[in-house]
Design a protein around this motif. Structure first.
Motif, PDB file in Angstrom:
ATOM      1  N   GLU A   1       0.813  -1.204   0.000  1.00  0.00           N
ATOM      2  CA  GLU A   1       0.000   0.000   0.000  1.00  0.00           C
ATOM      3  C   GLU A   1       0.857   1.269   0.000  1.00  0.00           C
ATOM      4  O   GLU A   1       0.468   2.284  -0.565  1.00  0.00           O
ATOM      5  N   ARG A   2       2.030   1.222   0.631  1.00  0.00           N
ATOM      6  CA  ARG A   2       2.866   2.414   0.773  1.00  0.00           C
ATOM      7  C   ARG A   2       3.970   2.474  -0.271  1.00  0.00           C
ATOM      8  O   ARG A   2       4.828   3.327  -0.208  1.00  0.00           O
ATOM      9  N   GLU A   3       3.966   1.594  -1.245  1.00  0.00           N
ATOM     10  CA  GLU A   3       5.086   1.504  -2.178  1.00  0.00           C
ATOM     11  C   GLU A   3       5.397   2.823  -2.869  1.00  0.00           C
ATOM     12  O   GLU A   3       6.549   3.191  -3.041  1.00  0.00           O
ATOM     13  N   ALA A   4       4.363   3.561  -3.258  1.00  0.00           N
ATOM     14  CA  ALA A   4       4.594   4.796  -4.008  1.00  0.00           C
ATOM     15  C   ALA A   4       5.367   5.824  -3.192  1.00  0.00           C
ATOM     16  O   ALA A   4       6.021   6.702  -3.735  1.00  0.00           O
TER      17      ALA A   4
ATOM     18  N   ILE B   1      10.271   3.657 -11.054  1.00  0.00           N
ATOM     19  CA  ILE B   1       9.950   2.292 -10.649  1.00  0.00           C
ATOM     20  C   ILE B   1       8.434   2.101 -10.772  1.00  0.00           C
ATOM     21  O   ILE B   1       7.660   2.908 -10.264  1.00  0.00           O
ATOM     22  N   HIS B   2       8.038   1.054 -11.455  1.00  0.00           N
ATOM     23  CA  HIS B   2       6.610   0.808 -11.641  1.00  0.00           C
ATOM     24  C   HIS B   2       6.024   0.223 -10.347  1.00  0.00           C
ATOM     25  O   HIS B   2       6.355  -0.886  -9.948  1.00  0.00           O
ATOM     26  N   SER B   3       5.151   0.979  -9.724  1.00  0.00           N
ATOM     27  CA  SER B   3       4.570   0.563  -8.449  1.00  0.00           C
ATOM     28  C   SER B   3       3.788  -0.733  -8.580  1.00  0.00           C
ATOM     29  O   SER B   3       3.742  -1.541  -7.656  1.00  0.00           O
ATOM     30  N   SER B   4       3.169  -0.950  -9.743  1.00  0.00           N
ATOM     31  CA  SER B   4       2.382  -2.169  -9.935  1.00  0.00           C
ATOM     32  C   SER B   4       3.275  -3.416  -9.893  1.00  0.00           C
ATOM     33  O   SER B   4       2.863  -4.475  -9.401  1.00  0.00           O
TER      34      SER B   4
ATOM     35  N   ILE C   1      10.446 -10.382 -11.156  1.00  0.00           N
ATOM     36  CA  ILE C   1       9.659 -10.197 -12.370  1.00  0.00           C
ATOM     37  C   ILE C   1      10.587  -9.622 -13.439  1.00  0.00           C
ATOM     38  O   ILE C   1      11.402  -8.743 -13.138  1.00  0.00           O
ATOM     39  N   LEU C   2      10.445 -10.113 -14.650  1.00  0.00           N
ATOM     40  CA  LEU C   2      11.202  -9.581 -15.776  1.00  0.00           C
ATOM     41  C   LEU C   2      10.215  -8.914 -16.728  1.00  0.00           C
ATOM     42  O   LEU C   2       9.389  -9.578 -17.343  1.00  0.00           O
ATOM     43  N   ARG C   3      10.260  -7.581 -16.796  1.00  0.00           N
ATOM     44  CA  ARG C   3       9.322  -6.821 -17.608  1.00  0.00           C
ATOM     45  C   ARG C   3      10.070  -5.922 -18.588  1.00  0.00           C
ATOM     46  O   ARG C   3      10.869  -5.081 -18.164  1.00  0.00           O
ATOM     47  N   ARG C   4       9.819  -6.101 -19.873  1.00  0.00           N
ATOM     48  CA  ARG C   4      10.399  -5.244 -20.904  1.00  0.00           C
ATOM     49  C   ARG C   4      11.904  -5.108 -20.743  1.00  0.00           C
ATOM     50  O   ARG C   4      12.458  -4.015 -20.766  1.00  0.00           O
ATOM     51  N   HIS C   5      12.559  -6.244 -20.530  1.00  0.00           N
ATOM     52  CA  HIS C   5      14.008  -6.331 -20.417  1.00  0.00           C
ATOM     53  C   HIS C   5      14.550  -5.639 -19.163  1.00  0.00           C
ATOM     54  O   HIS C   5      15.721  -5.285 -19.103  1.00  0.00           O
ATOM     55  N   VAL C   6      13.666  -5.443 -18.169  1.00  0.00           N
ATOM     56  CA  VAL C   6      14.092  -4.915 -16.871  1.00  0.00           C
ATOM     57  C   VAL C   6      13.811  -5.963 -15.811  1.00  0.00           C
ATOM     58  O   VAL C   6      12.703  -6.502 -15.733  1.00  0.00           O
ATOM     59  N   TYR C   7      14.816  -6.253 -14.982  1.00  0.00           N
ATOM     60  CA  TYR C   7      14.690  -7.239 -13.916  1.00  0.00           C
ATOM     61  C   TYR C   7      14.377  -6.532 -12.598  1.00  0.00           C
ATOM     62  O   TYR C   7      15.079  -5.598 -12.192  1.00  0.00           O
ATOM     63  N   TYR C   8      13.298  -6.971 -11.931  1.00  0.00           N
ATOM     64  CA  TYR C   8      12.949  -6.503 -10.589  1.00  0.00           C
ATOM     65  C   TYR C   8      13.049  -7.705  -9.657  1.00  0.00           C
ATOM     66  O   TYR C   8      12.252  -8.644  -9.757  1.00  0.00           O
TER      67      TYR C   8
END
Length: 317
Positions: free
Chosen positions: A213-216, A241-244, A259-266
Motif C-alpha cells: 500500500e505504501r510503495e509509491a 519504478i513501476h509501483s504495480s 519479475i522480468l518486464r520489458r528487459h528490466v529485472y525486478y
C-alpha cells in the motif's frame, strides 16, 4: 549499399528496447563524404539491441580533443592522411601511449593504398585493423562493426570483473561493518551484471518498512550499483519504478521473488525484520535458470549480511 547483411540480428525475438544506450563511434576523416557514407551505411546497425552514436572529427587535433573530453568511445574509424601524411598514425599512438586507453578499438582507414605496408603498420601501432577505403563495402563495414564492437564488449566485461574482484578483496578484511558489506556487494554486483547481461546498468536498493500500500511513498536508497547508477550510490534511485510491479512482488509473500518486464529485472528480497531489498537491472535480453539462481543468491546473502552488520553495530553501541 546493395550488399546484404552478413549477419542476422542476434536473437531478434529478444531485441532490446530502442532507448538502449548506443555504442559511441568516432569518425575521423578530413573528407566530409566519408562521414556521410559511413553514417548512411550503418544507420540501422544494432548489436545487443543497441544502435550507434556517430561523432565526427575532421583532423587529428580535433580527434584528440574529443577523446580527451569523453572516454566512452567504443571504436574510432581513423583516416591516416589528414593535416599531414601521418596524422592518423600519430592519433593511434597517442590513444595508446598518452591516454592509456586500451579499450577503444582503432581501425585505420587509408585512401592512399601502398603508402605504408599493412604488416608494418599493424606491427608498429597497437591498432585492431587497417583498411583501404575502397575495400570497405557495405557488407565489409557491417562485418567490421560486429567484430570490433564484440571485442570491445568483451574487454569491458573483463575490466568490470577486474574492478569487481578488486572491490571484493578490499572489502574482505572487515566483514562486520556496513561500509565493507556495501563494498563487497558492489564488487559482486559488478561481476553478476557483467556475466548475465551486456548492458552495464544495475542498482541494488534498500527499502525500509515497505508494504504494497505504501510503495509509491517508499524511498529506494542505492547501496550498490553499476553503469550510470554507480555515481548515485548512497542516494535515492531516481529511475521510474513501476509501483504495480513492486506491489505484485510483495503480494507473493515470498522471501525472494522476481519479475522480468520489458528487459528490466525486478528482484525483491524481504527480511524477517520487515525490510526489503530491491535489485533493479536494465537491459536483460534473457535469463537462464542458473542466472536467476545467481541473482537470488546475491539478494539473499547480501541482505543477510546487511542485517548482521546492523545487529553487530547495535550490540557494539
Amino acid at each position: 549499399m546493395s550488399d546484404e547483411f552478413l549477419f542476422a540480428e542476434e536473437d531478434p525475438e529478444n531485441a532490446l528496447a530502442e532507448n538502449q544506450l548506443p555504442y559511441p563511434i568516432l569518425i575521423v576523416d578530413d573528407d566530409e563524404e566519408i562521414h556521410v557514407i559511413t553514417r548512411m551505411a550503418l544507420n540501422d546497425f544494432r548489436l545487443d539491441g543497441r544502435p550507434l552514436e556517430f561523432v565526427s572529427a575532421y583532423s587529428g587535433v580535433e580527434a584528440q580533443q574529443l577523446l580527451q573530453e569523453r572516454d566512452d568511445f567504443a571504436l574510432v574509424l581513423l583516416d591516416v592522411v589528414m593535416e599531414n601524411d601521418h596524422a592518423g598514425l600519430d592519433v593511434a599512438r597517442w590513444i595508446r601511449d598518452t591516454l592509456k586507453n586500451r579499450m577503444i578499438r582503432i581501425v585505420l582507414r587509408t585512401g592512399q593504398p601502398g603508402q605504408a605496408p599493412e604488416e608494418e603498420i599493424i606491427a608498429r601501432y597497437e591498432i585492431d585493423d587497417y583498411k583501404e577505403k575502397t575495400e570497405l563495402t557495405y557488407r565489409k563495414l557491417v562485418t567490421l562493426m560486429y567484430c570490433s564492437l564484440r571485442a570491445y564488449r568483451e574487454l569491458r566485461t573483463i575490466e568490470a570483473n577486474r574492478q569487481a574482484l578488486e572491490s571484493i578483496i578490499e572489502a574482505s578484511s572487515e566483514l562486520f561493518s556496513a561500509s565493507s558489506i556495501r563494498q563487497l556487494s558492489q564488487g559482486i554486483l559488478q561481476q553478476l551484471v557483467a556475466l548475465i547481461t551486456h548492458a552495464d546498468m544495475a542498482a541494488y536498493c534498500q527499502i525500509d518498512s515497505l508494504t504494497a500500500e505504501r510503495e509509491a511513498d517508499s524511498a529506494y536508497e542505492i547501496i550498490a550499483a553499476t553503469g550510470h547508477y554507480q555515481q548515485n550510490i548512497g542516494q535515492l534511485l531516481q529511475q521510474q519504478i513501476h509501483s504495480s510491479v513492486i506491489k505484485e512482488l510483495t503480494q507473493r509473500k515470498q522471501s525472494v521473488c522476481f519479475i522480468l518486464r520489458r528487459h528490466v529485472y525486478y528482484g525483491l528480497y524481504s527480511t524477517s525484520a520487515g525490510n526489503y531489498y530491491l535489485l533493479y537491472i536494465e537491459g536483460i535480453k534473457q535469463l537462464s535458470d542458473s542466472d536467476q539462481k545467481l541473482l537470488e543468491l546475491f539478494m539473499n546473502n547480501t541482505a543477510i549480511a546487511f542485517e548482521h552488520a546492523q545487529q553487530h553495530t547495535q550490540s557494539a553501541g
